[in-house]
Scaffold this motif. Structure first.
Motif, PDB file in Angstrom:
ATOM      1  N   ALA A  34       0.830  -1.201   0.000  1.00 19.31           N
ATOM      2  CA  ALA A  34       0.000   0.000   0.000  1.00 19.31           C
ATOM      3  C   ALA A  34       0.868   1.256   0.000  1.00 19.31           C
ATOM      4  CB  ALA A  34      -0.931  -0.017   1.210  1.00 19.31           C
ATOM      5  N   SER A  35       1.949   1.234   0.788  1.00 19.56           N
ATOM      6  CA  SER A  35       2.825   2.401   0.874  1.00 19.56           C
ATOM      7  C   SER A  35       3.529   2.681  -0.448  1.00 19.56           C
ATOM      8  CB  SER A  35       3.856   2.179   1.988  1.00 19.56           C
ATOM      9  OG  SER A  35       4.786   3.246   2.041  1.00 19.56           O
ATOM     10  N   VAL A  36       4.039   1.641  -1.087  1.00 17.31           N
ATOM     11  CA  VAL A  36       4.805   1.820  -2.321  1.00 17.31           C
ATOM     12  C   VAL A  36       3.911   2.176  -3.503  1.00 17.31           C
ATOM     13  CG1 VAL A  36       6.293   0.652  -3.999  1.00 17.31           C
ATOM     14  CG2 VAL A  36       6.685   0.322  -1.554  1.00 17.31           C
ATOM     15  N   THR A  37       2.757   1.506  -3.615  1.00 22.32           N
ATOM     16  CA  THR A  37       1.885   1.699  -4.779  1.00 22.32           C
ATOM     17  C   THR A  37       0.963   2.895  -4.649  1.00 22.32           C
ATOM     18  OG1 THR A  37       0.162   0.241  -3.872  1.00 22.32           O
ATOM     19  CG2 THR A  37       1.881  -0.777  -5.252  1.00 22.32           C
ATOM     20  N   GLY A  38       0.713   3.341  -3.401  1.00 18.12           N
ATOM     21  CA  GLY A  38      -0.239   4.426  -3.198  1.00 18.12           C
ATOM     22  C   GLY A  38      -1.674   3.960  -3.141  1.00 18.12           C
ATOM     23  N   LEU A  39      -1.905   2.658  -3.229  1.00 21.00           N
ATOM     24  CA  LEU A  39      -3.259   2.119  -3.103  1.00 21.00           C
ATOM     25  C   LEU A  39      -3.691   2.150  -1.648  1.00 21.00           C
ATOM     26  CD1 LEU A  39      -2.947  -1.020  -5.431  1.00 21.00           C
ATOM     27  CD2 LEU A  39      -3.980   1.181  -5.995  1.00 21.00           C
ATOM     28  N   SER A  40      -4.980   2.176  -1.426  1.00 19.96           N
ATOM     29  CA  SER A  40      -5.476   2.146  -0.060  1.00 19.96           C
ATOM     30  C   SER A  40      -5.260   0.763   0.539  1.00 19.96           C
ATOM     31  CB  SER A  40      -6.968   2.485  -0.028  1.00 19.96           C
ATOM     32  OG  SER A  40      -7.731   1.428  -0.589  1.00 19.96           O
ATOM     33  N   PRO A  41      -5.075   0.665   1.871  1.00 17.06           N
ATOM     34  CA  PRO A  41      -4.939  -0.649   2.504  1.00 17.06           C
ATOM     35  C   PRO A  41      -6.106  -1.575   2.188  1.00 17.06           C
ATOM     36  CG  PRO A  41      -4.289   1.072   4.039  1.00 17.06           C
ATOM     37  CD  PRO A  41      -4.868   1.763   2.850  1.00 17.06           C
ATOM     38  N   ALA A  42      -7.306  -1.025   2.099  1.00 18.89           N
ATOM     39  CA  ALA A  42      -8.478  -1.857   1.797  1.00 18.89           C
ATOM     40  C   ALA A  42      -8.384  -2.435   0.385  1.00 18.89           C
ATOM     41  CB  ALA A  42      -9.749  -1.033   1.950  1.00 18.89           C
ATOM     42  N   ALA A  43      -7.946  -1.611  -0.567  1.00 19.67           N
ATOM     43  CA  ALA A  43      -7.818  -2.096  -1.945  1.00 19.67           C
ATOM     44  C   ALA A  43      -6.752  -3.176  -2.037  1.00 19.67           C
ATOM     45  CB  ALA A  43      -7.477  -0.939  -2.883  1.00 19.67           C
ATOM     46  N   VAL A  44      -5.625  -2.993  -1.362  1.00 22.74           N
ATOM     47  CA  VAL A  44      -4.562  -3.991  -1.369  1.00 22.74           C
ATOM     48  C   VAL A  44      -5.055  -5.300  -0.763  1.00 22.74           C
ATOM     49  CG1 VAL A  44      -2.304  -4.598  -0.417  1.00 22.74           C
ATOM     50  CG2 VAL A  44      -2.695  -2.313  -1.370  1.00 22.74           C
ATOM     51  N   THR A  45      -5.736  -5.207   0.384  1.00 21.14           N
ATOM     52  CA  THR A  45      -6.256  -6.408   1.044  1.00 21.14           C
ATOM     53  C   THR A  45      -7.204  -7.162   0.122  1.00 21.14           C
ATOM     54  OG1 THR A  45      -6.044  -5.401   3.231  1.00 21.14           O
ATOM     55  CG2 THR A  45      -7.586  -7.247   3.016  1.00 21.14           C
ATOM     56  N   PHE A  46      -8.064  -6.431  -0.565  1.00 16.91           N
ATOM     57  CA  PHE A  46      -9.054  -7.060  -1.452  1.00 16.91           C
ATOM     58  C   PHE A  46      -8.369  -7.763  -2.623  1.00 16.91           C
ATOM     59  CE2 PHE A  46     -11.885  -6.789  -5.156  1.00 16.91           C
ATOM     60  CZ  PHE A  46     -13.012  -7.459  -4.661  1.00 16.91           C
ATOM     61  N   VAL A  47      -7.439  -7.076  -3.279  1.00 16.30           N
ATOM     62  CA  VAL A  47      -6.772  -7.653  -4.453  1.00 16.30           C
ATOM     63  C   VAL A  47      -5.884  -8.824  -4.047  1.00 16.30           C
ATOM     64  CG1 VAL A  47      -5.101  -7.208  -6.293  1.00 16.30           C
ATOM     65  CG2 VAL A  47      -6.864  -5.513  -5.789  1.00 16.30           C
ATOM     66  N   VAL A  48      -5.142  -8.676  -2.967  1.00 14.09           N
ATOM     67  CA  VAL A  48      -4.266  -9.758  -2.511  1.00 14.09           C
ATOM     68  C   VAL A  48      -5.083 -10.997  -2.165  1.00 14.09           C
ATOM     69  CG1 VAL A  48      -2.736 -10.489  -0.634  1.00 14.09           C
ATOM     70  CG2 VAL A  48      -2.357  -8.297  -1.774  1.00 14.09           C
ATOM     71  N   ALA A  49      -6.224 -10.816  -1.526  1.00 15.02           N
ATOM     72  CA  ALA A  49      -7.079 -11.967  -1.197  1.00 15.02           C
ATOM     73  C   ALA A  49      -7.540 -12.691  -2.460  1.00 15.02           C
ATOM     74  CB  ALA A  49      -8.283 -11.498  -0.380  1.00 15.02           C
ATOM     75  N   ASP A  50      -7.908 -11.918  -3.471  1.00 10.29           N
ATOM     76  CA  ASP A  50      -8.303 -12.527  -4.757  1.00 10.29           C
ATOM     77  C   ASP A  50      -7.161 -13.324  -5.362  1.00 10.29           C
ATOM     78  OD1 ASP A  50     -10.937 -11.887  -4.945  1.00 10.29           O
ATOM     79  OD2 ASP A  50     -10.698 -10.296  -6.447  1.00 10.29           O
ATOM     80  N   LEU A  51      -5.972 -12.743  -5.368  1.00  9.19           N
ATOM     81  CA  LEU A  51      -4.817 -13.390  -5.989  1.00  9.19           C
ATOM     82  C   LEU A  51      -4.394 -14.645  -5.219  1.00  9.19           C
ATOM     83  CD1 LEU A  51      -2.770 -10.192  -6.894  1.00  9.19           C
ATOM     84  CD2 LEU A  51      -3.903 -11.731  -8.499  1.00  9.19           C
ATOM     85  N   ILE A  52      -4.554 -14.625  -3.914  1.00 13.90           N
ATOM     86  CA  ILE A  52      -4.255 -15.824  -3.123  1.00 13.90           C
ATOM     87  C   ILE A  52      -5.267 -16.914  -3.437  1.00 13.90           C
ATOM     88  CG2 ILE A  52      -4.251 -16.767  -0.775  1.00 13.90           C
ATOM     89  CD1 ILE A  52      -2.969 -14.152   0.155  1.00 13.90           C
ATOM     90  N   ASP A  53      -6.548 -16.542  -3.529  1.00 13.69           N
ATOM     91  CA  ASP A  53      -7.586 -17.525  -3.871  1.00 13.69           C
ATOM     92  C   ASP A  53      -7.332 -18.167  -5.228  1.00 13.69           C
ATOM     93  OD1 ASP A  53      -8.896 -17.111  -1.502  1.00 13.69           O
ATOM     94  OD2 ASP A  53     -10.392 -15.724  -2.335  1.00 13.69           O
ATOM     95  N   GLU A  54      -6.775 -17.403  -6.151  1.00 15.20           N
ATOM     96  CA  GLU A  54      -6.498 -17.915  -7.499  1.00 15.20           C
ATOM     97  C   GLU A  54      -5.192 -18.702  -7.567  1.00 15.20           C
ATOM     98  OE1 GLU A  54      -6.677 -14.751 -10.348  1.00 15.20           O
ATOM     99  OE2 GLU A  54      -8.421 -13.845  -9.366  1.00 15.20           O
ATOM    100  N   GLY A  55      -4.450 -18.723  -6.468  1.00 16.64           N
ATOM    101  CA  GLY A  55      -3.183 -19.453  -6.455  1.00 16.64           C
ATOM    102  C   GLY A  55      -2.033 -18.692  -7.060  1.00 16.64           C
ATOM    103  N   LEU A  56      -2.220 -17.383  -7.330  1.00 14.74           N
ATOM    104  CA  LEU A  56      -1.163 -16.587  -7.952  1.00 14.74           C
ATOM    105  C   LEU A  56      -0.237 -15.956  -6.923  1.00 14.74           C
ATOM    106  CD1 LEU A  56      -3.107 -14.854 -10.860  1.00 14.74           C
ATOM    107  CD2 LEU A  56      -1.813 -16.979 -10.890  1.00 14.74           C
TER     108      LEU A  56
END
Length: 400
Positions: A34-56
């Motif tokens: 979140a700090s490096v990309t400038g994305l909100s912590p909520a957005a990072v949490t949401f995207v990371v959860a999706d990517l983990i679910d997909e096995g990526l």
């Protein structure tokens, strides 16, 4: 409906941003991302959860931090799948099986008895189980296959539009192969595929603008602009070996005369040297290297001339495109400073500004890894993936 489209686009951009950060810099905690990309912590949490679910993505072990809950790093799950790369050459095919970071896990080289598309598809399809058997990773599935071939490629349709070396026109090699192996298959010009690998995991990893020069059976120069491979309007960008070197000069494999590669591709260099020294056709690269080692004047002069000739045209390209770095691969890399000393000096003399560094790639299997990188860049949607996936893909989640 417009809002939904905007949300989908933003999600795709956030995924790409996070994946490319992890590719370039390795494991990071969600807070770091979140700090490096400038994305909100909520957005990072949401995207990371999706990517983990997909096995990526995969979570690592907690790391030391400030008092309270310790951050958990996440990283790209490169071990979750296998990729196979095939580099088609004149008389053989170089084969490699890699993880999704294109780290080689096994390789082999097979002869090609001919260039008939059906024969080549059969050869490649029969090699797939052999390559998989080399790898002791029963939990990893084959994520896809990349095939590289010198020619004009329709990347979207996975069709070889034209290959002078194979004498192909409009061969749907991707579809033919996908029907045999039932996994996604992507097709690319060999130098473009090599450039993708260099930009993702090789010498160009930290650069968004680079030139990738190949000097081998032919000469080509792929271009990465702002993190994306430039293919041109018809998939024919990068055919550097077909710039005009001498009007009405030597006959080129393309049927025209005076092309640069007719003078300074490796076969042309060897032929010039054999003619100058009276050596027979059996004298190849190893013999020329031996002559260089003994200081033979003809060998030294011919490689210097090649470096100067390629360097003059490369300087024009540098003046137009302004790359951060030039990565060089191909068989002629073996000639080392005998070739690149003159090339660098000519760049220095003829470029508008100080020329970018010229970095020879010495890895033997980089080209087949380039084909395997076609799988990685599509699955993870890295920034070099200009254009859409081949219509012959199967569902990526199922492949993994």
């Amino acid at each position: 409906m417009k809002l939904k489209g905007d949300q989908s686009t933003a999600r795709a951009m956030n995924r790409r941003l996070i994946l490319n950060l992890l590719r370039q810099e390795g494991p990071r905690s969600r807070a770091d991302i979140a700090s490096v990309t400038g994305l909100s912590p909520a957005a990072v949490t949401f995207v990371v959860a999706d990517l983990i679910d997909e096995g990526l993505l995969i979570e690592g072990k907690t790391v030391a931090g400030s008092a309270g809950r310790r951050p958990i790093p996440v990283d790209i799950n490169y071990a979750n799948g296998l990729a196979i790369g095939f580099k088609l050459m004149v008389g053989s095919v170089e084969c490699v099986v890699t993880d999704l970071a294109t780290n080689p896990l096994g390789s082999m080289r097979l002869p090609l008895a001919g260039h008939d598309p059906e024969h080549i598809v059969t050869t490649l399809a029969e090699a797939v189980p052999q390559l998989i058997s080399i790898v002791d990773r029963p939990e990893a599935r084959l994520a896809g296959i990349g095939i590289s071939i010198p020619g004009v490629i329709d990347n979207h349709k996975a069709v070889c539009v034209r290959s002078h070396r194979y004498n192909w026109d409009n061969v749907p090699l991707g579809r033919m192969m996908a029907e045999r192996v039932n996994v996604p298959v992507w097709l690319e010009d060999d130098t473009n595929a090599y450039a993708i690998a260099q930009q993702l995991f090789g010498l160009g990893r930290q650069h968004r603008n680079m030139a990738v020069l190949a000097i081998g059976v032919g000469i080509a120069c792929a271009q990465i602009f702002e993190g994306k491979l430039y293919r041109g309007a018809n998939g024919a960008a990068g055919k550097f070996g077909h710039v005009s070197y001498e009007e009405n000069g030597r006959l080129c494999e393309c049927g025209k005369r005076g092309c640069l590669m007719a003078y300074y591709a490796e076969p042309a260099i060897l032929n010039t040297w054999r003619n100058a020294t009276g050596r027979g056709e059996g004298s190849g690269r190893s013999a020329l290297l031996a002559a260089l080692k003994t200081g033979e004047p003809q060998a030294t002069a011919i490689l210097e001339e090649a470096g100067n000739g390629i360097g003059r045209h490369l300087a024009n390209l540098v003046n137009v495109t302004d790359p951060e770095v030039i990565v060089v691969g191909g068989e002629a890399v073996a000639f080392g400073d005998a070739l690149f000393g003159a090339l660098r000096a000519t760049l220095q003399k003829n470029t508008f500004r100080a020329p970018p560094p010229v970095l020879p790639d010495w890895e033997d299997n980089s080209w087949a890894r380039g084909a395997a990188a076609l799988v990685t860049q599509k699955i993870f949607d890295f920034e070099t993936s200009a254009g859409n996936a081949s219509p012959h893909d199967v569902e990526i989640k199922h492949a993994l």
